[in-house]
Design a protein around this motif. Structure first.
Motif, PDB file in Angstrom:
ATOM      1  N   VAL A   1       6.748   3.204  19.224  1.00  0.00           N
ATOM      2  CA  VAL A   1       6.158   2.069  19.061  1.00  0.00           C
ATOM      3  C   VAL A   1       5.000   2.246  17.820  1.00  0.00           C
ATOM      4  O   VAL A   1       4.905   1.306  16.989  1.00  0.00           O
ATOM      5  CB  VAL A   1       5.271   1.416  20.281  1.00  0.00           C
ATOM      6  CG1 VAL A   1       4.461   0.261  20.028  1.00  0.00           C
ATOM      7  CG2 VAL A   1       6.605   0.742  21.218  1.00  0.00           C
ATOM      8  N   VAL A   2       4.371   3.185  18.068  1.00  0.00           N
ATOM      9  CA  VAL A   2       3.159   3.699  16.981  1.00  0.00           C
ATOM     10  C   VAL A   2       3.831   3.719  15.515  1.00  0.00           C
ATOM     11  O   VAL A   2       3.269   3.143  14.596  1.00  0.00           O
ATOM     12  CB  VAL A   2       2.356   4.591  17.428  1.00  0.00           C
ATOM     13  CG1 VAL A   2       1.370   5.212  16.175  1.00  0.00           C
ATOM     14  CG2 VAL A   2       1.763   4.373  18.734  1.00  0.00           C
ATOM     15  N   VAL A   3       5.215   4.403  15.385  1.00  0.00           N
ATOM     16  CA  VAL A   3       5.544   4.608  14.196  1.00  0.00           C
ATOM     17  C   VAL A   3       6.317   3.449  13.531  1.00  0.00           C
ATOM     18  O   VAL A   3       5.880   3.093  12.581  1.00  0.00           O
ATOM     19  CB  VAL A   3       6.780   5.962  14.377  1.00  0.00           C
ATOM     20  CG1 VAL A   3       7.583   6.002  13.256  1.00  0.00           C
ATOM     21  CG2 VAL A   3       6.175   7.111  14.496  1.00  0.00           C
TER      22      VAL A   3
ATOM     23  N   THR B   1       5.834  -0.643   9.406  1.00  0.00           N
ATOM     24  CA  THR B   1       5.598  -2.071   9.149  1.00  0.00           C
ATOM     25  C   THR B   1       4.134  -2.471   8.358  1.00  0.00           C
ATOM     26  O   THR B   1       4.229  -3.049   7.302  1.00  0.00           O
ATOM     27  CB  THR B   1       5.375  -3.000  10.433  1.00  0.00           C
ATOM     28  OG1 THR B   1       6.584  -2.869  11.135  1.00  0.00           O
ATOM     29  CG2 THR B   1       5.318  -4.459   9.920  1.00  0.00           C
ATOM     30  N   GLY B   2       3.182  -1.502   8.483  1.00  0.00           N
ATOM     31  CA  GLY B   2       1.948  -1.781   7.972  1.00  0.00           C
ATOM     32  C   GLY B   2       2.074  -1.260   6.518  1.00  0.00           C
ATOM     33  O   GLY B   2       1.593  -1.709   5.607  1.00  0.00           O
ATOM     34  N   ILE B   3       2.647   0.075   6.346  1.00  0.00           N
ATOM     35  CA  ILE B   3       2.856   0.466   5.142  1.00  0.00           C
ATOM     36  C   ILE B   3       3.745  -0.242   4.255  1.00  0.00           C
ATOM     37  O   ILE B   3       3.634  -0.287   3.014  1.00  0.00           O
ATOM     38  CB  ILE B   3       3.536   2.091   5.384  1.00  0.00           C
ATOM     39  CG1 ILE B   3       2.574   2.800   5.844  1.00  0.00           C
ATOM     40  CG2 ILE B   3       3.985   2.699   4.126  1.00  0.00           C
ATOM     41  CD1 ILE B   3       2.951   4.139   6.296  1.00  0.00           C
TER      42      ILE B   3
ATOM     43  N   ALA C   1       4.653  -3.939  -0.197  1.00  0.00           N
ATOM     44  CA  ALA C   1       5.040  -5.389  -0.799  1.00  0.00           C
ATOM     45  C   ALA C   1       3.857  -6.226  -1.646  1.00  0.00           C
ATOM     46  O   ALA C   1       3.740  -6.596  -2.491  1.00  0.00           O
ATOM     47  CB  ALA C   1       5.260  -6.111   0.321  1.00  0.00           C
ATOM     48  N   TYR C   2       2.394  -5.877  -0.987  1.00  0.00           N
ATOM     49  CA  TYR C   2       1.371  -6.335  -1.516  1.00  0.00           C
ATOM     50  C   TYR C   2       1.066  -5.996  -2.758  1.00  0.00           C
ATOM     51  O   TYR C   2       0.839  -6.872  -3.955  1.00  0.00           O
ATOM     52  CB  TYR C   2       0.246  -6.173  -0.365  1.00  0.00           C
ATOM     53  CG  TYR C   2      -1.154  -6.901  -1.318  1.00  0.00           C
ATOM     54  CD1 TYR C   2      -1.239  -8.169  -1.109  1.00  0.00           C
ATOM     55  CD2 TYR C   2      -2.047  -5.748  -1.533  1.00  0.00           C
ATOM     56  CE1 TYR C   2      -2.661  -8.363  -1.856  1.00  0.00           C
ATOM     57  CE2 TYR C   2      -3.261  -6.224  -2.110  1.00  0.00           C
ATOM     58  CZ  TYR C   2      -3.574  -7.279  -2.206  1.00  0.00           C
ATOM     59  OH  TYR C   2      -4.727  -7.738  -2.833  1.00  0.00           O
ATOM     60  N   GLN C   3       1.132  -4.537  -2.990  1.00  0.00           N
ATOM     61  CA  GLN C   3       0.888  -3.856  -4.144  1.00  0.00           C
ATOM     62  C   GLN C   3       1.797  -4.347  -5.126  1.00  0.00           C
ATOM     63  O   GLN C   3       1.439  -4.444  -6.549  1.00  0.00           O
ATOM     64  CB  GLN C   3       0.893  -2.628  -4.154  1.00  0.00           C
ATOM     65  CG  GLN C   3      -0.286  -1.865  -3.290  1.00  0.00           C
ATOM     66  CD  GLN C   3      -1.646  -2.244  -4.105  1.00  0.00           C
ATOM     67  OE1 GLN C   3      -2.289  -3.177  -3.907  1.00  0.00           O
ATOM     68  NE2 GLN C   3      -1.936  -0.953  -4.655  1.00  0.00           N
ATOM     69  N   ALA C   4       3.165  -4.420  -4.659  1.00  0.00           N
ATOM     70  CA  ALA C   4       4.202  -5.034  -5.730  1.00  0.00           C
ATOM     71  C   ALA C   4       4.040  -6.289  -6.283  1.00  0.00           C
ATOM     72  O   ALA C   4       4.359  -6.732  -7.200  1.00  0.00           O
ATOM     73  CB  ALA C   4       5.566  -4.685  -5.200  1.00  0.00           C
ATOM     74  N   SER C   5       3.317  -7.178  -5.507  1.00  0.00           N
ATOM     75  CA  SER C   5       3.234  -8.637  -5.894  1.00  0.00           C
ATOM     76  C   SER C   5       1.870  -8.868  -6.849  1.00  0.00           C
ATOM     77  O   SER C   5       1.864  -9.678  -7.444  1.00  0.00           O
ATOM     78  CB  SER C   5       2.975  -9.325  -4.638  1.00  0.00           C
ATOM     79  OG  SER C   5       1.804  -9.039  -4.017  1.00  0.00           O
TER      80      SER C   5
END
Length: 87
Positions: free
Chosen positions: A45-47, A52-54, A59-63
């Motif tokens: 679950v932690v992984v 998901t966060g990574i 995706a945010y950096q690519a946008s």
């Protein structure tokens, strides 16, 4: 009591002790497996949350716009941007 009854009683008593010991070991093994399974599940679950966060951060950096890139610049195909000053 006859000798045979005493012997069978002693044998049954010994077998009961053996059976109790087997049951105790089985319960310990089962508890250990539950603990290991719980730890493995928690790590999974932690992984999953971390991945998901990574992925969302990537995706945010690519946008975000990158002003250093040149391959996305639209070329002036119509010649509108040319500064032709004829005198």
């Amino acid at each position: 009591m006859s000798k045979e009854k005493v012997d069978s009683y002693k044998e049954n008593k010994y077998n009961r002790k053996q059976e109790k010991e087997r049951e105790r070991l089985k319960e310990k093994r089962e508890l250990f497996l539950w603990k290991v399974g719980g730890v493995v599940f928690a790590v999974a679950v932690v992984v999953a949350i971390a991945m998901t966060g990574i992925n969302q951060y990537k995706a945010y950096q690519a946008s975000r716009p990158d002003y250093n890139r040149t391959e996305m610049v639209v070329s002036d195909m119509a010649g509108v941007l040319n500064e032709d000053t004829e005198e």
